[in-house]
Design a protein around this motif. Structure first.
Motif, PDB file in Angstrom:
ATOM      1  N   UNK A   1       0.945  -1.134  -0.369  1.00 32.83           N
ATOM      2  CA  UNK A   1       0.001   0.193  -0.087  1.00 32.83           C
ATOM      3  C   UNK A   1       0.611   1.249  -0.036  1.00 32.83           C
ATOM      4  N   UNK A   2       2.176   1.291   0.762  1.00 26.85           N
ATOM      5  CA  UNK A   2       2.592   2.747   0.783  1.00 26.85           C
ATOM      6  C   UNK A   2       3.471   2.795  -0.407  1.00 26.85           C
ATOM      7  N   UNK A   3       3.645   1.442  -1.566  1.00 23.94           N
ATOM      8  CA  UNK A   3       4.473   1.863  -3.100  1.00 23.94           C
ATOM      9  C   UNK A   3       3.239   2.224  -3.459  1.00 23.94           C
ATOM     10  N   UNK A  44      -2.317  -0.780   8.302  1.00 24.66           N
ATOM     11  CA  UNK A  44      -2.723  -1.431   7.122  1.00 24.66           C
ATOM     12  C   UNK A  44      -3.494  -0.637   6.759  1.00 24.66           C
ATOM     13  N   UNK A  45      -4.523  -0.289   7.387  1.00 24.38           N
ATOM     14  CA  UNK A  45      -6.334   0.183   7.806  1.00 24.38           C
ATOM     15  C   UNK A  45      -5.391   1.771   7.113  1.00 24.38           C
ATOM     16  N   UNK A  46      -5.245   1.996   8.588  1.00 20.34           N
ATOM     17  CA  UNK A  46      -4.723   3.529   7.959  1.00 20.34           C
ATOM     18  C   UNK A  46      -4.171   4.303   6.025  1.00 20.34           C
ATOM     19  N   UNK A  84     -12.350   1.121   5.352  1.00 16.21           N
ATOM     20  CA  UNK A  84     -11.145   1.121   6.025  1.00 16.21           C
ATOM     21  C   UNK A  84     -10.934   2.375   6.972  1.00 16.21           C
ATOM     22  N   UNK A  85     -11.720   3.451   7.101  1.00  9.26           N
ATOM     23  CA  UNK A  85     -10.938   4.151   8.525  1.00  9.26           C
ATOM     24  C   UNK A  85     -12.050   2.958   9.733  1.00  9.26           C
ATOM     25  N   UNK A  95      -6.560   6.142  15.024  1.00 12.46           N
ATOM     26  CA  UNK A  95      -7.402   6.868  13.727  1.00 12.46           C
ATOM     27  C   UNK A  95      -7.954   8.283  13.675  1.00 12.46           C
ATOM     28  N   UNK A  96      -8.355   8.868  15.441  1.00 12.03           N
ATOM     29  CA  UNK A  96      -8.216   9.928  14.965  1.00 12.03           C
ATOM     30  C   UNK A  96      -7.287  11.192  14.572  1.00 12.03           C
TER      31      UNK A  96
END
Length: 452
Positions: A1-3, A44-46, A84-85, A95-96
């Motif tokens: 995901x970062x890629x 991951x979900x972030x 996803x959030x 996540x806040x």
């Protein structure tokens, strides 16, 4: 995901280097990847949420027409952001800062403020709240315990408020050590570069607001609250900075001269250091060879005593062996526990969940909700200690008719390395003296484990 995110914001090569550098840092290679914590699913979900937000606000920022903003794709992307959030929220409350970062990014960029008038972000928030309802409902029925617990960590813990610059400096040094100093410095440098270029390039504005809040908040809190060694709490912010760092590495390697040569040396050193260190630590974790062949002063300098901390990564299977030998594992009238939540968790893992567990301590964490203590009244217990004699006397003995110490359990890796004390406790009951400081006592008198 970062890629994928970095590729959207910059280039594919930048995405490659962002992933490489992230995996060279000790914070993400060890703490996030290996420790049994909720940070891994959070990251991951972030990143999943970030990917969809980038797709909406950066990649297609030029498509600023009414038709584009109300297209089917836009609505689906905002729904994906909400899901996803929501999953990130179920992982960890960090996540806040994702919510706040996205809001600040939109609010401070004139060409993004139209989203504040669009239903999409509010639908995403609504979906997140719906997915978080189990957290809210459970907390409502348990005196909001998880919110109180996490919030109390940012407090002053009963003492008069004053600033602790030693805690603050320890936090900065710890973050640098966890990330590795030669990776931390260029990463932090990208934070300042992102701030400087935030008005020139939308990607840098996005990176800055997504990174700055968790890093600054959790570092600033250490001025008055002792967060101890939780240097991984700033990790989501550093993860966002790897995007900019990946782009910086790509530009340096694409150029000529001294910068390219120094970047290559930096990468080669980082790769060699991380690979060798992980290999040595992994080998020692399994075999314990350092205990026999390595210099003992290393453990003493870094841990403050002669106890090798890597022994905590070993499954305490010797506990299960002892329980089987004594017949405790098959005895339905025997439960187990400890005076520390982390040791109780290790015991539960070693016994594969075959015995009920109780934590005789004011801080049992989530273990307080695994067993109903009332169902164990009248039974005997095997309590395991790690040189916890004062706590056995204060927090265990009042709940039993008698407590007898038995032969120790030796945790064996490269020979006996770790000693646990064993206590046989007869007839679990409600103590005569009130112990409202202990959640197990509160549960025995019919109250929730936490609260007033």
């Amino acid at each position: 995901m970062l890629f994928l995110i970095t590729k959207k914001l910059f280039t594919a090569k930048a995405g490659f280097w962002a992933v490489v550098v992230m995996n060279l840092s000790a914070l993400f290679t060890v703490a996030i990847a290996c420790w049994y914590q909720p940070d891994a699913p959070l990251m991951f979900f972030w990143l999943v949420a970030t990917y969809f937000i980038v797709e909406l606000t950066v990649s297609h920022a030029h498509e600023n027409s009414e038709a584009a903003r109300n297209s089917r794709k836009t609505w689906l992307l905002w729904i994906a952001v909400g899901i996803s959030m929501g999953l990130a929220t179920l992982s960890k409350y960090h996540v806040l800062f994702l919510f706040a970062g996205v809001f600040m990014y939109i609010a401070t960029n004139k060409n993004q403020r139209h989203w504040l008038r669009h239903p999409g972000p509010y639908i995403a928030v609504l979906i997140t709240i719906i997915m978080a309802l189990p957290i809210l409902w459970w907390n409502y029925n348990n005196n909001w315990v998880s919110f109180v617990f996490q919030g109390s960590r940012a407090g002053v813990h009963g003492e008069q408020f004053h600033l602790h610059f030693d805690w603050f400096l320890r936090s900065i040094a710890g973050q640098a050590a966890f990330l590795l100093p030669w990776i931390w410095f260029p990463t932090i440098r990208q934070l300042f570069i992102s701030y400087k270029l935030r008005s020139q390039l939308l990607a840098y504005s996005f990176i800055f607001w997504m990174a700055i809040l968790p890093i600054v908040f959790f570092t600033s809190v250490t001025l008055w609250s002792d967060l101890q060694y939780h240097f991984h709490w700033q990790a989501p912010g550093y993860m966002m900075l790897f995007i900019a760092l990946g782009f910086a590495v790509d530009r340096s390697l694409s150029g000529d001269g001294e910068t390219k040569r120094l970047t290559r040396r930096w990468l080669n050193f980082s790769i060699c250091f991380t690979a060798i260190t992980i290999a040595v630590l992994s080998a020692h974790m399994v075999t314990g060879f350092w205990t026999a062949y390595g210099p003992k002063w290393v453990v003493h300098v870094f841990h403050g005593d002669n106890l090798d901390p890597t022994i905590q990564g070993v499954d305490y299977t010797d506990i299960n062996t002892r329980f089987e030998k004594e017949g405790w594992l098959q005895n339905p009238n025997v439960f187990t526990g400890s005076t520390r939540w982390w040791l109780t968790g290790k015991i539960d893992w070693a016994l594969k969940g075959k015995k009920d567990i109780i934590v005789f301590d004011p801080d049992p964490r989530n273990l307080a909700f695994l067993v109903e203590p009332k169902a164990l009244i009248g039974k005997d217990a095997i309590i395991i200690g790690d040189h916890h004699e004062p706590f056995i006397d204060a927090n265990v003995k009042p709940f039993f008719d008698s407590v007898k110490q038995l032969p120790d359990i030796q945790i064996v890796r490269n020979g006996p390395e770790y000693t646990l004390q064993v206590y046989y406790c007869k007839n679990f009951h409600l103590p005569v003296t009130k112990r409202m400081d202990l959640p197990v006592y509160r549960q025995l008198i019919g109250l929730p484990p936490f609260g007033k």
